[in-house]
Design a protein around this motif. Structure first.
Motif, PDB file in Angstrom:
ATOM      1  N   ASN A  15       0.824  -1.213   0.000  1.00 36.22           N
ATOM      2  CA  ASN A  15       0.000   0.000   0.000  1.00 36.22           C
ATOM      3  C   ASN A  15       0.860   1.265   0.000  1.00 36.22           C
ATOM      4  O   ASN A  15       0.588   2.220  -0.738  1.00 36.22           O
ATOM      5  N   THR A  16       1.914   1.284   0.815  1.00 35.84           N
ATOM      6  CA  THR A  16       2.773   2.466   0.892  1.00 35.84           C
ATOM      7  C   THR A  16       3.551   2.663  -0.406  1.00 35.84           C
ATOM      8  O   THR A  16       3.730   3.794  -0.865  1.00 35.84           O
ATOM      9  N   PHE A  17       4.014   1.579  -1.005  1.00 35.83           N
ATOM     10  CA  PHE A  17       4.670   1.675  -2.323  1.00 35.83           C
ATOM     11  C   PHE A  17       3.734   2.323  -3.328  1.00 35.83           C
ATOM     12  O   PHE A  17       4.129   3.217  -4.090  1.00 35.83           O
ATOM     13  N   LEU A  18       2.477   1.883  -3.339  1.00 37.06           N
ATOM     14  CA  LEU A  18       1.508   2.431  -4.290  1.00 37.06           C
ATOM     15  C   LEU A  18       1.279   3.911  -4.033  1.00 37.06           C
ATOM     16  O   LEU A  18       1.280   4.716  -4.975  1.00 37.06           O
ATOM     17  N   ALA A  19       1.102   4.298  -2.765  1.00 43.80           N
ATOM     18  CA  ALA A  19       0.869   5.706  -2.432  1.00 43.80           C
ATOM     19  C   ALA A  19       2.060   6.565  -2.846  1.00 43.80           C
ATOM     20  O   ALA A  19       1.888   7.637  -3.444  1.00 43.80           O
ATOM     21  N   ALA A  20       3.266   6.102  -2.532  1.00 44.98           N
ATOM     22  CA  ALA A  20       4.468   6.883  -2.839  1.00 44.98           C
ATOM     23  C   ALA A  20       4.662   7.058  -4.336  1.00 44.98           C
ATOM     24  O   ALA A  20       4.955   8.162  -4.821  1.00 44.98           O
ATOM     25  N   HIS A  21       4.476   6.000  -5.085  1.00 39.12           N
ATOM     26  CA  HIS A  21       4.768   6.079  -6.519  1.00 39.12           C
ATOM     27  C   HIS A  21       3.617   6.704  -7.302  1.00 39.12           C
ATOM     28  O   HIS A  21       3.853   7.277  -8.387  1.00 39.12           O
ATOM     29  N   ALA A  39       0.858   5.502   9.420  1.00 33.55           N
ATOM     30  CA  ALA A  39       1.398   4.303  10.055  1.00 33.55           C
ATOM     31  C   ALA A  39       2.226   4.651  11.281  1.00 33.55           C
ATOM     32  O   ALA A  39       2.956   5.650  11.293  1.00 33.55           O
ATOM     33  N   ALA A  40       2.120   3.818  12.304  1.00 34.46           N
ATOM     34  CA  ALA A  40       2.927   4.032  13.509  1.00 34.46           C
ATOM     35  C   ALA A  40       4.404   3.870  13.187  1.00 34.46           C
ATOM     36  O   ALA A  40       5.251   4.647  13.642  1.00 34.46           O
ATOM     37  N   HIS A  41       4.732   2.860  12.405  1.00 35.42           N
ATOM     38  CA  HIS A  41       6.105   2.639  11.958  1.00 35.42           C
ATOM     39  C   HIS A  41       6.149   3.029  10.479  1.00 35.42           C
ATOM     40  O   HIS A  41       5.837   2.232   9.598  1.00 35.42           O
ATOM     41  N   ASP A  42       6.539   4.256  10.235  1.00 40.61           N
ATOM     42  CA  ASP A  42       6.385   4.868   8.926  1.00 40.61           C
ATOM     43  C   ASP A  42       7.504   4.452   7.977  1.00 40.61           C
ATOM     44  O   ASP A  42       8.676   4.689   8.240  1.00 40.61           O
ATOM     45  N   THR A  43       7.134   3.817   6.860  1.00 39.46           N
ATOM     46  CA  THR A  43       8.118   3.426   5.845  1.00 39.46           C
ATOM     47  C   THR A  43       8.025   4.301   4.590  1.00 39.46           C
ATOM     48  O   THR A  43       8.768   4.062   3.634  1.00 39.46           O
ATOM     49  N   LEU A  44       7.150   5.283   4.609  1.00 34.98           N
ATOM     50  CA  LEU A  44       6.996   6.152   3.437  1.00 34.98           C
ATOM     51  C   LEU A  44       8.312   6.800   3.006  1.00 34.98           C
ATOM     52  O   LEU A  44       8.622   6.834   1.805  1.00 34.98           O
ATOM     53  N   PRO A  45       9.134   7.333   3.932  1.00 36.86           N
ATOM     54  CA  PRO A  45      10.377   7.989   3.498  1.00 36.86           C
ATOM     55  C   PRO A  45      11.299   7.100   2.683  1.00 36.86           C
ATOM     56  O   PRO A  45      12.050   7.596   1.834  1.00 36.86           O
ATOM     57  N   THR A  54      14.600   9.807   9.281  1.00 32.02           N
ATOM     58  CA  THR A  54      13.785  10.941   8.841  1.00 32.02           C
ATOM     59  C   THR A  54      12.489  11.029   9.637  1.00 32.02           C
ATOM     60  O   THR A  54      11.787  10.028   9.813  1.00 32.02           O
ATOM     61  N   THR A  55      12.175  12.217  10.110  1.00 34.61           N
ATOM     62  CA  THR A  55      10.925  12.470  10.813  1.00 34.61           C
ATOM     63  C   THR A  55      10.076  13.424   9.981  1.00 34.61           C
ATOM     64  O   THR A  55      10.519  14.521   9.633  1.00 34.61           O
ATOM     65  N   LEU A  56       8.872  13.014   9.665  1.00 36.62           N
ATOM     66  CA  LEU A  56       7.977  13.838   8.870  1.00 36.62           C
ATOM     67  C   LEU A  56       7.095  14.696   9.772  1.00 36.62           C
ATOM     68  O   LEU A  56       6.684  14.264  10.851  1.00 36.62           O
ATOM     69  N   SER A  57       6.795  15.897   9.313  1.00 36.92           N
ATOM     70  CA  SER A  57       5.983  16.831  10.087  1.00 36.92           C
ATOM     71  C   SER A  57       4.497  16.512   9.939  1.00 36.92           C
ATOM     72  O   SER A  57       4.069  15.822   9.006  1.00 36.92           O
ATOM     73  N   ASP A  73       5.298  17.065  -0.901  1.00 39.02           N
ATOM     74  CA  ASP A  73       5.304  17.371   0.524  1.00 39.02           C
ATOM     75  C   ASP A  73       4.958  16.097   1.297  1.00 39.02           C
ATOM     76  O   ASP A  73       3.863  15.547   1.157  1.00 39.02           O
ATOM     77  N   LEU A  74       5.883  15.600   2.105  1.00 32.94           N
ATOM     78  CA  LEU A  74       5.692  14.363   2.859  1.00 32.94           C
ATOM     79  C   LEU A  74       5.311  14.697   4.298  1.00 32.94           C
ATOM     80  O   LEU A  74       6.020  15.452   4.974  1.00 32.94           O
ATOM     81  N   ARG A  75       4.214  14.126   4.755  1.00 35.81           N
ATOM     82  CA  ARG A  75       3.706  14.406   6.103  1.00 35.81           C
ATOM     83  C   ARG A  75       3.342  13.111   6.822  1.00 35.81           C
ATOM     84  O   ARG A  75       3.195  12.049   6.217  1.00 35.81           O
ATOM     85  N   HIS A  76       3.161  13.232   8.138  1.00 34.88           N
ATOM     86  CA  HIS A  76       2.855  12.065   8.967  1.00 34.88           C
ATOM     87  C   HIS A  76       1.766  12.438   9.971  1.00 34.88           C
ATOM     88  O   HIS A  76       1.792  13.533  10.535  1.00 34.88           O
ATOM     89  N   ALA A  77       0.794  11.538  10.155  1.00 37.75           N
ATOM     90  CA  ALA A  77      -0.305  11.796  11.102  1.00 37.75           C
ATOM     91  C   ALA A  77      -0.697  10.495  11.778  1.00 37.75           C
ATOM     92  O   ALA A  77      -1.760   9.929  11.528  1.00 37.75           O
ATOM     93  N   GLN A  78       0.167  10.026  12.657  1.00 44.25           N
ATOM     94  CA  GLN A  78      -0.073   8.755  13.339  1.00 44.25           C
ATOM     95  C   GLN A  78      -1.344   8.782  14.176  1.00 44.25           C
ATOM     96  O   GLN A  78      -2.039   7.767  14.311  1.00 44.25           O
ATOM     97  N   ASN A  79      -1.701   9.943  14.736  1.00 46.17           N
ATOM     98  CA  ASN A  79      -2.858  10.028  15.621  1.00 46.17           C
ATOM     99  C   ASN A  79      -4.158  10.336  14.893  1.00 46.17           C
ATOM    100  O   ASN A  79      -5.196  10.501  15.531  1.00 46.17           O
TER     101      ASN A  79
END
Length: 245
Positions: A15-21, A39-45, A54-57, A73-79
């Motif tokens: 799923n993350t591969f698909l989103a990134a590409h 994702a709690a354990h983020d592999t997007l970067p 890398t820590t995403l904002s 623009d790469l972002r993260h929203a675990q919550n």
């Protein structure tokens, strides 16, 4: 402004591969793209050749704090799954509309089915990655029931990591194609270049520009792109599928 939800009810389908590409492809086509991982354990970067440290904002963080790669623009929203204001915030930001000028791609973990269902109701597209493993096929009736008619009207399926040298994989892929019909908009072939590029901290396009998986994703981008400007679902509006038997 358009919202694309990438979510599969089964983990490990890419799923993350698909989103990134998809983000990389849409950005190459001129879209202003933000990708938000939950994702709690983020592999997007990793898919953008960024190191594990890398820590995403957050999505609402100032632009000067953003991590931007290839204009994305790469972002993260675990919550986000536990935040009652998350969906209203997306609405306030204008992401429940059509138009490729600004596109938000949400990488929703497989375990967050309730959040994915709510988001799909507002999205211009829902991309669901599947593989050809028997356990995935066994879950398809449950996936359809959970999505409901409303969710399925916006859902397009992609077979990922297809090893068409294996008889079982070919037969299972043919079954999925027959079951999904036009909702199956394409397939991404199994390609060792994908994990190799991550191991080398390089983007797939740089490490293996002739990658079969990369070519497959680019065909998917061509199908998805027109749907950002209309209310027509991807699979009903596509002239032809990128899936090849």
């Amino acid at each position: 402004m358009a919202l694309i939800v990438c979510h599969s009810p089964k983990g490990g389908t890419g799923n993350t591969f698909l989103a990134a590409h998809m983000a990389l492809g849409l950005a190459e086509a001129g879209a202003d793209v933000t990708v938000l991982s939950m994702a709690a354990h983020d592999t997007l970067p990793f898919h953008f050749a960024l190191p594990p440290s890398t820590t995403l904002s957050a999505l609402h963080a100032p632009s000067e704090d953003a991590v931007v790669v290839s204009g994305i623009d790469l972002r993260h929203a675990q919550n986000a799954p536990n935040d009652p204001d998350f969906i209203p915030m997306l609405k306030d930001l204008g992401y429940f509309q059509t138009g490729r000028e600004r596109t938000l791609i949400l990488d929703v973990p497989s375990c967050e089915r309730n959040l994915a269902r709510r988001l799909v109701n507002h999205a211009c597209a829902h991309l669901c990655a599947l593989d050809t493993a028997p356990e995935t096929l066994a879950l398809l009736p449950q996936m359809f029931d959970e999505a409901g008619k409303g969710g399925l009207s916006r859902t397009s399926f992609v077979i990922n990591r297809l090893d068409d040298t294996r008889r079982l994989a070919r037969h299972n892929a043919a079954f999925v194609r027959e079951l999904m019909g036009p909702r199956l908009i394409g397939r991404i072939r199994l390609d060792e270049s994908v994990p190799e590029s991550i191991a080398m901290l390089q983007t797939l396009a740089r490490y293996a520009p002739s990658s079969a998986a990369l070519a497959d994703v680019r065909r998917l981008v061509d199908i998805v792109l027109p749907a950002l400007d209309t209310d027509i679902s991807i699979w009903s509006g596509a002239k032809s599928s990128s899936y090849a038997a």
